[in-house]
Scaffold this motif. Structure first.
Motif, PDB file in Angstrom:
ATOM      1  N   ARG A  55       0.973  -1.171  -0.181  1.00  0.00           N
ATOM      2  CA  ARG A  55       0.202   0.119  -0.073  1.00  0.00           C
ATOM      3  C   ARG A  55       0.988   1.140   0.030  1.00  0.00           C
ATOM      4  O   ARG A  55       2.033   1.141   0.373  1.00  0.00           O
ATOM      5  N   PRO A  56       0.328   2.497  -0.557  1.00  0.00           N
ATOM      6  CA  PRO A  56       1.141   3.633  -0.449  1.00  0.00           C
ATOM      7  C   PRO A  56       1.241   3.994   1.002  1.00  0.00           C
ATOM      8  O   PRO A  56       0.320   3.803   1.844  1.00  0.00           O
ATOM      9  N   THR A  57       2.212   4.677   1.374  1.00  0.00           N
ATOM     10  CA  THR A  57       2.816   5.092   2.731  1.00  0.00           C
ATOM     11  C   THR A  57       2.474   6.565   2.685  1.00  0.00           C
ATOM     12  O   THR A  57       3.026   7.147   2.009  1.00  0.00           O
ATOM     13  N   VAL A  58       1.943   7.011   3.990  1.00  0.00           N
ATOM     14  CA  VAL A  58       1.878   8.373   4.312  1.00  0.00           C
ATOM     15  C   VAL A  58       2.392   8.541   5.644  1.00  0.00           C
ATOM     16  O   VAL A  58       1.972   7.996   6.756  1.00  0.00           O
ATOM     17  N   GLY A  59       3.365   9.531   5.644  1.00  0.00           N
ATOM     18  CA  GLY A  59       3.897   9.950   6.801  1.00  0.00           C
ATOM     19  C   GLY A  59       3.106  10.990   7.684  1.00  0.00           C
ATOM     20  O   GLY A  59       2.617  11.786   6.975  1.00  0.00           O
ATOM     21  N   VAL A  60       3.026  10.825   8.888  1.00  0.00           N
ATOM     22  CA  VAL A  60       2.276  11.622   9.667  1.00  0.00           C
ATOM     23  C   VAL A  60       3.089  12.282  10.754  1.00  0.00           C
ATOM     24  O   VAL A  60       3.644  11.805  11.819  1.00  0.00           O
ATOM     25  N   ILE A  61       3.280  13.744  10.690  1.00  0.00           N
ATOM     26  CA  ILE A  61       4.152  14.474  11.726  1.00  0.00           C
ATOM     27  C   ILE A  61       3.154  14.651  12.647  1.00  0.00           C
ATOM     28  O   ILE A  61       2.379  15.774  12.858  1.00  0.00           O
ATOM     29  N   ALA A  62       3.195  14.210  13.872  1.00  0.00           N
ATOM     30  CA  ALA A  62       2.256  14.639  14.978  1.00  0.00           C
ATOM     31  C   ALA A  62       3.000  13.980  16.334  1.00  0.00           C
ATOM     32  O   ALA A  62       3.717  13.140  16.193  1.00  0.00           O
ATOM     33  N   LEU A  86      -7.146   1.761   2.337  1.00  0.00           N
ATOM     34  CA  LEU A  86      -6.567   2.816   2.954  1.00  0.00           C
ATOM     35  C   LEU A  86      -4.828   2.824   3.119  1.00  0.00           C
ATOM     36  O   LEU A  86      -4.498   1.839   3.000  1.00  0.00           O
ATOM     37  N   PRO A  87      -4.499   3.999   2.626  1.00  0.00           N
ATOM     38  CA  PRO A  87      -3.027   4.057   2.877  1.00  0.00           C
ATOM     39  C   PRO A  87      -2.400   3.795   4.074  1.00  0.00           C
ATOM     40  O   PRO A  87      -2.975   3.598   5.257  1.00  0.00           O
ATOM     41  N   LYS A  88      -1.165   3.207   4.258  1.00  0.00           N
ATOM     42  CA  LYS A  88      -0.519   2.994   5.398  1.00  0.00           C
ATOM     43  C   LYS A  88       0.103   4.318   6.146  1.00  0.00           C
ATOM     44  O   LYS A  88       0.524   5.274   5.392  1.00  0.00           O
ATOM     45  N   LEU A  89      -0.167   4.422   7.475  1.00  0.00           N
ATOM     46  CA  LEU A  89       0.256   5.571   8.005  1.00  0.00           C
ATOM     47  C   LEU A  89       1.403   5.238   9.171  1.00  0.00           C
ATOM     48  O   LEU A  89       1.547   4.228   9.769  1.00  0.00           O
ATOM     49  N   ILE A  90       2.690   6.139   8.953  1.00  0.00           N
ATOM     50  CA  ILE A  90       3.760   6.076   9.889  1.00  0.00           C
ATOM     51  C   ILE A  90       3.951   7.481  10.667  1.00  0.00           C
ATOM     52  O   ILE A  90       3.861   8.452   9.969  1.00  0.00           O
ATOM     53  N   ARG A  91       3.976   7.466  11.972  1.00  0.00           N
ATOM     54  CA  ARG A  91       4.145   8.602  12.620  1.00  0.00           C
ATOM     55  C   ARG A  91       5.720   8.955  12.928  1.00  0.00           C
ATOM     56  O   ARG A  91       6.288   7.931  13.080  1.00  0.00           O
ATOM     57  N   ASP A 133      -7.711  16.616  -5.261  1.00  0.00           N
ATOM     58  CA  ASP A 133      -8.865  15.798  -5.483  1.00  0.00           C
ATOM     59  C   ASP A 133      -8.618  14.277  -5.826  1.00  0.00           C
ATOM     60  O   ASP A 133      -9.419  13.672  -6.281  1.00  0.00           O
ATOM     61  N   GLY A 134      -7.418  13.870  -5.439  1.00  0.00           N
ATOM     62  CA  GLY A 134      -7.029  12.512  -5.714  1.00  0.00           C
ATOM     63  C   GLY A 134      -7.661  11.693  -4.567  1.00  0.00           C
ATOM     64  O   GLY A 134      -8.034  12.048  -3.615  1.00  0.00           O
ATOM     65  N   SER A 135      -7.360  10.205  -4.959  1.00  0.00           N
ATOM     66  CA  SER A 135      -8.080   9.505  -3.695  1.00  0.00           C
ATOM     67  C   SER A 135      -7.109   9.461  -2.505  1.00  0.00           C
ATOM     68  O   SER A 135      -7.907   9.147  -1.317  1.00  0.00           O
ATOM     69  N   ILE A 136      -5.945   9.730  -2.595  1.00  0.00           N
ATOM     70  CA  ILE A 136      -5.076   9.490  -1.324  1.00  0.00           C
ATOM     71  C   ILE A 136      -5.707  10.727  -0.426  1.00  0.00           C
ATOM     72  O   ILE A 136      -5.991  10.498   0.726  1.00  0.00           O
ATOM     73  N   LEU A 140      -7.494  10.287   3.217  1.00  0.00           N
ATOM     74  CA  LEU A 140      -6.971  10.907   4.409  1.00  0.00           C
ATOM     75  C   LEU A 140      -7.934  12.024   5.072  1.00  0.00           C
ATOM     76  O   LEU A 140      -8.043  12.132   6.263  1.00  0.00           O
ATOM     77  N   GLN A 141      -8.701  12.519   4.566  1.00  0.00           N
ATOM     78  CA  GLN A 141      -9.816  13.751   4.689  1.00  0.00           C
ATOM     79  C   GLN A 141     -10.812  12.730   5.380  1.00  0.00           C
ATOM     80  O   GLN A 141     -11.311  13.344   6.404  1.00  0.00           O
ATOM     81  N   LEU A 142     -11.184  11.708   4.991  1.00  0.00           N
ATOM     82  CA  LEU A 142     -12.279  10.854   5.647  1.00  0.00           C
ATOM     83  C   LEU A 142     -11.604  10.238   6.785  1.00  0.00           C
ATOM     84  O   LEU A 142     -12.362  10.534   7.978  1.00  0.00           O
ATOM     85  N   VAL A 143     -10.308   9.858   7.231  1.00  0.00           N
ATOM     86  CA  VAL A 143      -9.809   9.545   8.283  1.00  0.00           C
ATOM     87  C   VAL A 143      -9.737  10.644   9.275  1.00  0.00           C
ATOM     88  O   VAL A 143     -10.040  10.457  10.551  1.00  0.00           O
ATOM     89  N   LEU A 144      -9.404  11.793   8.959  1.00  0.00           N
ATOM     90  CA  LEU A 144      -9.424  13.114   9.652  1.00  0.00           C
ATOM     91  C   LEU A 144     -10.765  13.341  10.396  1.00  0.00           C
ATOM     92  O   LEU A 144     -11.175  13.862  11.423  1.00  0.00           O
ATOM     93  N   GLN A 145     -11.783  13.200   9.427  1.00  0.00           N
ATOM     94  CA  GLN A 145     -13.065  13.550   9.856  1.00  0.00           C
ATOM     95  C   GLN A 145     -13.691  12.492  10.711  1.00  0.00           C
ATOM     96  O   GLN A 145     -14.154  13.014  11.888  1.00  0.00           O
ATOM     97  N   ALA A 146     -13.230  11.405  10.577  1.00  0.00           N
ATOM     98  CA  ALA A 146     -13.772  10.156  11.748  1.00  0.00           C
ATOM     99  C   ALA A 146     -12.634  10.417  12.847  1.00  0.00           C
ATOM    100  O   ALA A 146     -13.312  10.037  14.026  1.00  0.00           O
TER     101      ALA A 146
END
Length: 400
Positions: A55-62, A86-91, A133-136, A140-146
């Motif tokens: 899966r595509p990986t998205v880094g999260v700075i938090a 869903l993309p994979k999340l790494i903090r 307006d891409g899928s990623i 991610l917007q859906l994840v943040l809303q949830a």
């Protein structure tokens, strides 16, 4: 009539024996299995490639506290939608400016990161090779809303009462059977009927056609050749069907029980499948035999084969559009049109239980087979053998 049938049987025995008893018939039986083997190999290669890519990986700075609700929302959505959706999340811990840290993470390559989401600002920022307006971005917007609505206590599990069947499930299953039946019928016809384009070339090149035409009616020659190739095709289908049933039985442990039941039942559906294949083969085969008889060389046959294949694909598209709409104008028209009628009626047998339309359709298709053979023999006699009046002059000769 009796003379024509006897002559057709002679041609039938000659062509059937020449086809089935030849060494090339073994390659004919093996030929359709090669694309399946190649498809399986490429499917395995594609699956292994997809597994390696992951899966595509998205880094999260938090910070851990900021990442906790995002990670919980991500986990819940994975359970509902599937892990691969869903993309994979790494903090990553915040270090300096988010823009500089995002640029550094995007070029690190270990692990390879598609985009970086920074949550330190009041408005989250996504940096990387993604579009707004891409899928990623939307996922991610859906994840943040949830994440803003993640409850402290887990939600109660939904009580599920399973039933054996339902109208929606039954309709969906029968529609799948209709699509599968149409595709198999189309695939077998496009694979087998095209051989009739070159059936008369050998007789024409060896000048045997004059001897045959002097000994028997041309109608009998066409009829014998058509049914000889149909019989050879049936033998091939029996071999392929036996292998297919064995593979399905071994793979599912239940055989046909693992497949959705057609509306008329498996016994009648199988019988109608055989009859509609025969009619579809005879209809298109009679047309192809008549058209191919005009060719004199294999090159001309190859030229003819392309529009013939396009014709079959268009007919298949017309028949597919009628699934579930047999009472509409399109469905009735496609059922009446002789070349799409077998495909439409086979799909109808999968979804509707009435039997009388099939009797009417089979009789209608038989009439068209006879008409096409009659026209093809007359056209061959007048255009190739030059032994009769040309079609355009018959009416003037009758008037005079």
């Amino acid at each position: 009539m009796i003379r024509t049938v006897r002559a057709a049987l002679v041609i039938f025995r000659r062509d059937f024996a020449a086809t089935v008893l030849s060494k090339a018939f073994i390659f004919f039986l093996i030929g359709p299995l090669l694309p399946l083997l190649i498809s399986g190999v490429f499917a395995g290669i594609g699956a292994s490639t997809a597994e390696r890519e992951g899966r595509p990986t998205v880094g999260v700075i938090a910070t851990p506290s900021d990442f906790a609700p995002i990670n919980e929302a991500h986990r819940r959505l994975e359970q509902a939608l599937g892990e691969n959706d869903l993309p994979k999340l790494i903090r990553f811990d915040p270090q300096g400016e988010p823009a500089q840290q995002s640029a550094k993470l995007l070029t690190s390559g270990n692990p390879p990161i598609l985009a970086v989401l920074s949550t330190t600002n009041e408005r989250p920022t996504l940096t990387g090779a993604v579009s707004a307006d891409g899928s990623i971005s939307r996922k991610l917007q859906l994840v943040l809303q949830a994440a803003r609505r993640v409850p402290v206590d887990p939600l109660p599990a939904i009580q599920v009462v399973e039933t054996g069947d339902s109208s929606g499930k039954l309709a969906s299953a029968r529609s799948a059977t209709a699509h599968a039946g149409q595709f198999i019928l189309f695939f077998l016809t496009i694979l087998l009927a095209g051989m009739l384009l070159s059936q008369v070339i050998e007789e024409k090149s060896n000048k045997i056609i004059e001897v045959i035409a002097a000994a028997i009616p041309i109608d009998a020659m066409f009829l014998g050749k058509l049914f000889a190739m149909l019989a050879a095709s049936v033998i091939g289908i029996m071999v392929w069907t036996g292998l297919g049933v064995a593979i399905v039985s071994v793979g599912t442990q239940r055989g046909l029980e693992a497949l959705p039941d057609p509306a008329v039942g498996w016994a009648l559906f199988g019988l109608l499948g055989v009859l509609y294949f025969a009619m579809n083969y005879l209809l298109l085969g009679a047309l192809f035999l008549s058209i191919g008889a005009q060719a004199s060389t294999p090159r001309e046959v190859q030229t003819i084969s392309m529009p013939v294949t396009i014709l079959q694909v268009l007919i298949f598209g017309l028949a597919t559009a009628t699934i579930g709409n047999y009472g509409s104008a399109l469905g009735i028209g496609a059922a009446i049109f002789p070349f799409s009628s077998p495909l439409v009626m086979l799909a109808r047998a999968a979804e509707l239980p009435e039997l009388w339309p099939h009797l009417l359709a089979l009789a209608w298709q038989t009439v068209w087979v006879a008409l096409i053979l009659r026209w093809g023999a007359g056209f061959f006699r007048s255009r190739v053998l030059k032994s009769g009046p040309k079609p355009g002059r018959r009416r003037r000769a009758a008037v005079s």
